[in-house]
Design an enzyme around this catalytic site. Structure first.
Site, PDB file in Angstrom:
ATOM      1  N   LYS A  59       0.861  -1.186   0.000  1.00  0.00           N
ATOM      2  CA  LYS A  59       0.000   0.000   0.000  1.00  0.00           C
ATOM      3  C   LYS A  59       0.896   1.233   0.000  1.00  0.00           C
ATOM      4  O   LYS A  59       1.733   1.422   0.888  1.00  0.00           O
ATOM      5  CB  LYS A  59      -0.843  -0.027   1.271  1.00  0.00           C
ATOM      6  CG  LYS A  59      -2.230   0.480   1.114  1.00  0.00           C
ATOM      7  CD  LYS A  59      -2.962   0.124   2.385  1.00  0.00           C
ATOM      8  CE  LYS A  59      -4.269   0.821   2.469  1.00  0.00           C
ATOM      9  NZ  LYS A  59      -4.777   0.772   3.834  1.00  0.00           N
TER      10      LYS A  59
HETATM   11  C1  E4P Z   1      -8.091   1.248   4.019  1.00  0.00           C
HETATM   12  O1  E4P Z   1      -7.402   0.831   3.125  1.00  0.00           O
HETATM   13  C2  E4P Z   1      -7.974   2.608   4.604  1.00  0.00           C
HETATM   14  O2  E4P Z   1      -6.720   2.787   5.169  1.00  0.00           O
HETATM   15  C3  E4P Z   1      -9.070   2.796   5.603  1.00  0.00           C
HETATM   16  O3  E4P Z   1     -10.288   2.383   5.010  1.00  0.00           O
HETATM   17  C4  E4P Z   1      -9.171   4.228   6.113  1.00  0.00           C
HETATM   18  O4  E4P Z   1     -10.326   4.337   6.884  1.00  0.00           O
HETATM   19  P1  E4P Z   1     -10.590   5.571   7.900  1.00  0.00           P
HETATM   20  O5  E4P Z   1     -10.858   6.794   7.090  1.00  0.00           O
HETATM   21  O6  E4P Z   1     -11.789   5.129   8.683  1.00  0.00           O
HETATM   22  O7  E4P Z   1      -9.354   5.704   8.749  1.00  0.00           O
END
Ligand code: E4P
Length: 378
Positions: A227
């Protein structure tokens, strides 16, 4: 591998090269038969998008697993698409070559194909590498579905038991909520629970640092997707990961243009954050809709993964907007399961069955618990 052997490998994949087994007899080997209706087939080693319509004229198209034209163009015309793996030889440009080049089963270069090294097919370690890494990587296709947005092992085990888990996304915040394990250990356990994509996020903000962290994650398991945050350095890192055969998930996308850039840089997954956009009074779902449309119109080889999901309605809207995947927090998964009318219905059916059972038990002179649902007669 020379062309002839590659064609043989492809022919085996198609079932065109096998001997015909004698009819009948318990000991007869399984019959290998050509695919029904296949008259023409082609093997293409290139990656030119413009080749798509020409390839689509064949009944079967065999493609290089590491680089090929966008699949939707070919599939739209109804062609069956297959891929091949090389046996007994590895090209030095293979994404895994650096990891195996010093193994004793990697032999001298092939004199008639200098970019390739021969492999000792008798070696058990080669067999394992082929079956555990090369074949699964060649078969890995696009993903669709629901991912769990957590690093909590128990939550992941629970949703896996429900039979609805297609992958997992983690990030530094989610890892920070776990206890007692390193990030590597958490990732290895998760990759043992699901064979779907598992996102592991880099924290470096320079290209070399991202590459170092991402290469490290990619070695932990075959289903790791690195990621990488959207940024100029992130784009460069994703382009280099792609050249190395490491799959990426571009995170922190807040506009369709950012998603388009990440797709062009080679990200396998694009993660627009809907919840965080809604939080600042913007329409998160608009980015999902625009990006899904761009990916479809231009047949980009990437998938839209709706992230920052806050409630079940986000999941429905993302699916309707054409998002390929949504990554969902455990609480939202639970909310998706429940509906007040379902709960009410379960209570009602249970109570009606108890009443019926009591009546049947009274008729037959049995205790109610001795009346089995499968034997009851009214
Ligand atoms: C997933 O890949 C993201 O990091 C996550 O959905 C972020 O979510 P949040 O905005 O609730 O922190």
């Amino acid at each position: 591998m020379g062309l002839t052997r590659r064609l043989i490998a492809a022919a085996l994949a198609l079932g065109l090269g096998g001997a015909t087994a004698p009819a009948g007899g318990a000991s007869a080997p399984p019959m290998i038969r050509p695919l029904a209706g296949v008259r023409t087939w082609v093997v293409y080693y290139g990656a030119e998008a413009s080749a798509g319509p020409d390839l689509a004229r064949f009944d079967v198209v065999v493609l290089d697993p590491h680089g090929h034209p966008p699949l939707p163009v070919i599939k739209r015309h109804g062609a069956v698409v297959l891929t091949y793996v090389s046996l007994g030889e590895v090209n030095t440009s293979h994404p895994e070559y650096a990891a195996i080049k010093d193994e004793p089963w990697v032999l001298a270069p092939n004199p008639s194909w200098p970019d390739a090294r021969r492999l000792d097919v008798r070696a058990e370690a080669y067999r394992r590498w082929l079956l555990d890494r090369v074949v699964p990587a060649a078969l890995a296709g696009p993903v669709n579905g629901l991912f769990l947005d957590t690093a909590d092992i128990e939550e992941i085990r629970t949703v896996a038991r429900w039979g609805v888990l297609d992958g997992v996304t983690t990030n530094p915040t989610l890892f920070g909520k776990t206890k007692g394990m390193t990030y590597d250990e958490v990732l290895k356990v998760i990759c043992g629970i699901t064979s779907g994509p598992v996102s592991a996020e880099v924290v470096a903000d320079d290209v070399e640092g991202m590459l170092r962290e991402g290469r490290h994650f990619a070695k932990l398991a075959d289903n790791i997707y690195v990621k990488v945050p959207m940024s100029e350095n992130g784009l460069e890192a994703m382009a280099r990961f792609r050249a190395e055969g490491i799959r990426t998930n571009c995170t922190l996308i807040f506009s369709a243009n950012q998603g388009l850039l990440a797709a062009k840089a080679g990200a396998s997954l694009l993660s627009p954050f809907v919840g965080r956009l809604d939080d600042i009074n913007e329409e998160g779902m608009t980015v999902i809709r625009e990006l899904a449309e761009i990916v479809a119109i231009h047949e980009l080889e990437t998938e839209v993964l709706t992230a920052s999901v806050r409630h079940p309605r986000h999941v429905t809207d993302a699916a309707l907007a054409g998002s390929h995947i949504a990554t969902v927090p455990f609480k939202v998964f639970q909310q998706m399961v429940r509906h007040p009318l379902t709960d009410k219905g379960i209570v009602q059916f249970r109570s009606d069955w108890d009443k019926a059972r009591k009546a049947l038990a009274a008729n037959e002179g049995k205790a109610p618990e001795d009346v089995k649902p499968t034997e009851a007669r009214v």
